[in-house]
Motif scaffolding. Sequence first.
Motif, PDB file in Angstrom:
ATOM      1  N   UNK A   6       0.737  -1.369  -0.028  1.00 24.27           N
ATOM      2  CA  UNK A   6       0.005  -0.154  -0.095  1.00 24.27           C
ATOM      3  C   UNK A   6       0.901   1.113   0.125  1.00 24.27           C
ATOM      4  N   UNK A   7       0.314   2.205  -0.835  1.00 20.14           N
ATOM      5  CA  UNK A   7       1.138   3.292  -0.916  1.00 20.14           C
ATOM      6  C   UNK A   7       0.658   4.466  -0.233  1.00 20.14           C
ATOM      7  N   UNK A   8       1.279   5.167   0.524  1.00 26.14           N
ATOM      8  CA  UNK A   8       0.710   6.571   1.074  1.00 26.14           C
ATOM      9  C   UNK A   8       0.130   7.455   0.248  1.00 26.14           C
ATOM     10  N   UNK A   9      -0.950   8.186   0.464  1.00 27.77           N
ATOM     11  CA  UNK A   9      -1.422   8.888  -0.425  1.00 27.77           C
ATOM     12  C   UNK A   9      -0.541  10.166  -1.069  1.00 27.77           C
ATOM     13  N   UNK A  14      -3.955  13.662  -1.889  1.00 26.22           N
ATOM     14  CA  UNK A  14      -4.862  14.401  -0.834  1.00 26.22           C
ATOM     15  C   UNK A  14      -5.495  15.726  -1.010  1.00 26.22           C
ATOM     16  N   UNK A  15      -5.227  16.528  -1.787  1.00 27.47           N
ATOM     17  CA  UNK A  15      -5.590  17.711  -2.228  1.00 27.47           C
ATOM     18  C   UNK A  15      -7.007  17.604  -3.081  1.00 27.47           C
ATOM     19  N   UNK A  16      -7.187  16.526  -3.683  1.00 26.01           N
ATOM     20  CA  UNK A  16      -8.293  16.327  -4.490  1.00 26.01           C
ATOM     21  C   UNK A  16      -9.294  15.323  -3.516  1.00 26.01           C
ATOM     22  N   UNK A  21     -14.138  14.231   2.530  1.00 27.15           N
ATOM     23  CA  UNK A  21     -14.181  13.660   3.732  1.00 27.15           C
ATOM     24  C   UNK A  21     -14.215  14.740   4.957  1.00 27.15           C
ATOM     25  N   UNK A  22     -13.437  15.625   4.697  1.00 28.37           N
ATOM     26  CA  UNK A  22     -13.496  16.729   5.823  1.00 28.37           C
ATOM     27  C   UNK A  22     -15.026  17.455   5.681  1.00 28.37           C
ATOM     28  N   UNK A  23     -15.909  17.665   4.547  1.00 30.90           N
ATOM     29  CA  UNK A  23     -17.269  18.163   4.492  1.00 30.90           C
ATOM     30  C   UNK A  23     -18.030  17.002   5.185  1.00 30.90           C
ATOM     31  N   UNK A 115      -8.862  19.274   5.328  1.00 33.79           N
ATOM     32  CA  UNK A 115      -8.050  19.753   4.395  1.00 33.79           C
ATOM     33  C   UNK A 115      -6.756  20.377   4.867  1.00 33.79           C
ATOM     34  N   UNK A 116      -6.282  20.419   5.818  1.00 34.92           N
ATOM     35  CA  UNK A 116      -5.273  21.003   6.623  1.00 34.92           C
ATOM     36  C   UNK A 116      -4.092  19.803   6.583  1.00 34.92           C
ATOM     37  N   UNK A 117      -4.324  18.453   6.351  1.00 29.14           N
ATOM     38  CA  UNK A 117      -3.344  17.385   6.436  1.00 29.14           C
ATOM     39  C   UNK A 117      -2.176  17.632   5.534  1.00 29.14           C
ATOM     40  N   UNK A 118      -2.686  18.001   4.300  1.00 31.97           N
ATOM     41  CA  UNK A 118      -1.261  18.309   3.455  1.00 31.97           C
ATOM     42  C   UNK A 118      -0.277  19.169   3.998  1.00 31.97           C
ATOM     43  N   UNK A 119      -0.920  20.404   4.128  1.00 29.44           N
ATOM     44  CA  UNK A 119      -0.138  21.473   4.856  1.00 29.44           C
ATOM     45  C   UNK A 119       0.737  21.457   6.091  1.00 29.44           C
ATOM     46  N   UNK A 120       0.031  20.648   6.947  1.00 31.10           N
ATOM     47  CA  UNK A 120       0.412  20.155   8.344  1.00 31.10           C
ATOM     48  C   UNK A 120       1.305  19.284   8.133  1.00 31.10           C
ATOM     49  N   UNK A 121       1.153  18.281   7.490  1.00 35.84           N
ATOM     50  CA  UNK A 121       1.896  16.898   7.613  1.00 35.84           C
ATOM     51  C   UNK A 121       2.785  16.612   6.595  1.00 35.84           C
ATOM     52  N   UNK A 122       2.613  17.037   5.550  1.00 39.38           N
ATOM     53  CA  UNK A 122       3.057  16.335   4.246  1.00 39.38           C
ATOM     54  C   UNK A 122       3.376  17.179   3.187  1.00 39.38           C
ATOM     55  N   UNK A 123       3.715  18.268   3.602  1.00 41.44           N
ATOM     56  CA  UNK A 123       4.401  19.312   2.639  1.00 41.44           C
ATOM     57  C   UNK A 123       5.721  18.902   2.386  1.00 41.44           C
ATOM     58  N   UNK A 124       5.922  18.315   1.201  1.00 44.12           N
ATOM     59  CA  UNK A 124       7.336  17.997   0.600  1.00 44.12           C
ATOM     60  C   UNK A 124       7.471  18.409  -0.714  1.00 44.12           C
TER      61      UNK A 124
END
Length: 128
Positions: A6-9, A14-16, A21-23, A115-124
């Motif tokens: 399994x590959x992480x998103x 994540x952005x799409x 799911x947040x909604x 929606x903040x998961x990308x920015x908080x945890x996965x900005x690479x």
Amino acid sequence: MTGEPLQRLTTPERESLLPALGEAGWGGVPERDALRKIWKFRSFSEAWGFMSRAALVAEKLNHHPEWTNVYNTVDVTLTTHAADGLTRLDLELARRLDRLAGAAEVQRDQAEPVECLCKLHHATPSGS
């Protein structure tokens, strides 16, 4: 599952995929690459029924949630331990759990906005 790793998103996934799911009331878990949602059912029996149906779905997917139940409340956290974070399998299980929960009340103040998961945890720089 097909036995493939399994590959992480990725960041674009994540952005799409995460905003919907947040909604629906899923939130990010601070300091983890995970989603969390809390449902409040009308009774313990309804909560237990949801958990029973959810267990069958989880077993079929071979993907099991972290969860707790106190009377009419079910608190679910999803992450793929084998990938050390969120995968499409988590998103699929989240959508299926939402369908099973029906009209149960959702406690929305439990976590960071999804929606903040990308920015908080996965900005690479590589975008994944």
